[in-house]
Design an enzyme around this catalytic site. Structure first.
Site, PDB file in Angstrom:
ATOM      1  N   GLU A 119       0.885  -1.149   0.305  1.00  0.00           N
ATOM      2  CA  GLU A 119       0.133  -0.276  -0.032  1.00  0.00           C
ATOM      3  C   GLU A 119       0.893   1.270   0.584  1.00  0.00           C
ATOM      4  OE1 GLU A 119      -3.838  -1.282   1.686  1.00  0.00           O
ATOM      5  OE2 GLU A 119      -2.002  -1.736   3.559  1.00  0.00           O
ATOM      6  N   GLU A 139      -4.884  -9.287   4.398  1.00  0.00           N
ATOM      7  CA  GLU A 139      -5.237  -8.345   4.837  1.00  0.00           C
ATOM      8  C   GLU A 139      -7.309  -9.734   5.502  1.00  0.00           C
ATOM      9  OE1 GLU A 139      -3.367  -4.949   4.072  1.00  0.00           O
ATOM     10  OE2 GLU A 139      -4.517  -6.875   3.257  1.00  0.00           O
TER      11      GLU A 139
END
Length: 230
Positions: A119, A139
């Site tokens: 990210e 995640e």
């Protein structure tokens, strides 16, 4: 053997005579998993780069065999309360600061680039991956979603099906696939990151507008939704 104090810092920071700042994630024993101390340092260093007029570009890299394996999950659930955690995140919105930074931002990616370790590069202008790099947003396998705007940035860079697959399955892709799908801008052989960085910085010296176009488009698209969330 004695270890210099600075070698224990979880993030290295330097600015060279060209005005290029280098921010190095430095927890190699933990695959540069990003903990709160690192997050605070990243915030401070981005602010320093913003305020020091001589800084023109920021380079992110990771020490050891990974760029970053993501957030340090050992700290999950340690905040005094959900509301305090949310307030702290809004007061120091690291990812929005990075997306809107005045400097050219470059991520040199190698080894594991998972979770926040992907990210962070997705918020940069230029992503250069070394052969052998592995990219993922895992995640979902831990029961939550990418929380550093990965759901928004990835879907604006990669084909929708690719982004959805990575977000919903958590499965990793290799650097060649990342290049093919537009997630990284260049793929280099092992040991080739510094040479590729030199080429990008040479383009920056010529004020090549193409270097910053993709982040600008992403930021413009995200801004209305970001204002609602905040």
């Amino acid at each position: 053997m004695a270890v210099d104090w600075w070698q224990m810092d979880p993030v290295f920071f330097s600015i060279d005579e060209r005005g290029v700042a280098t921010i190095t994630l430095n927890r190699p024993g933990q695959l540069n998993a990003i903990n709160m101390a690192m997050r605070d340092l990243l915030w401070e260093y981005l602010g320093a780069c913003r305020d020091v007029a001589e800084v023109k570009a920021i380079v992110f890299r990771g020490e050891g065999r990974a760029f970053s394996a993501g957030a340090d999950i050992s700290e999950f659930g340690t905040a005094p309360s959900v509301m305090e955690a949310r307030a702290a995140r809004h007061e120091r919105d690291l990812w929005w600061e990075l997306l809107n930074h005045r400097c050219l931002t470059i991520a040199l990616m190698h080894g594991f680039c998972y979770g926040a370790g992907l990210e962070l590069p997705l918020c940069c202008d230029v992503r250069i991956a070394e052969a052998g790099a592995s990219l993922a947003l895992p995640e979902v396998t831990l029961g939550y979603i990418p929380s550093a705007c990965g759901t928004q940035t990835l879907s604006r860079l990669a084909p929708q099906g690719v982004a959805a697959h990575m977000i919903l399955t958590g499965e990793p892709i290799d650097a060649a696939a990342a290049l093919r799908w537009g997630i990284v801008d260049e793929l280099v052989p092992a040991g080739g990151l510094d040479e590729a960085l030199a080429r990008v910085l040479a383009r920056a010296e010529r004020d090549d507008p193409g270097l910053r176009r993709r982040r600008m488009v992403t930021t413009v698209q995200l801004e209305p939704a970001w204002r609602v969330v905040r």
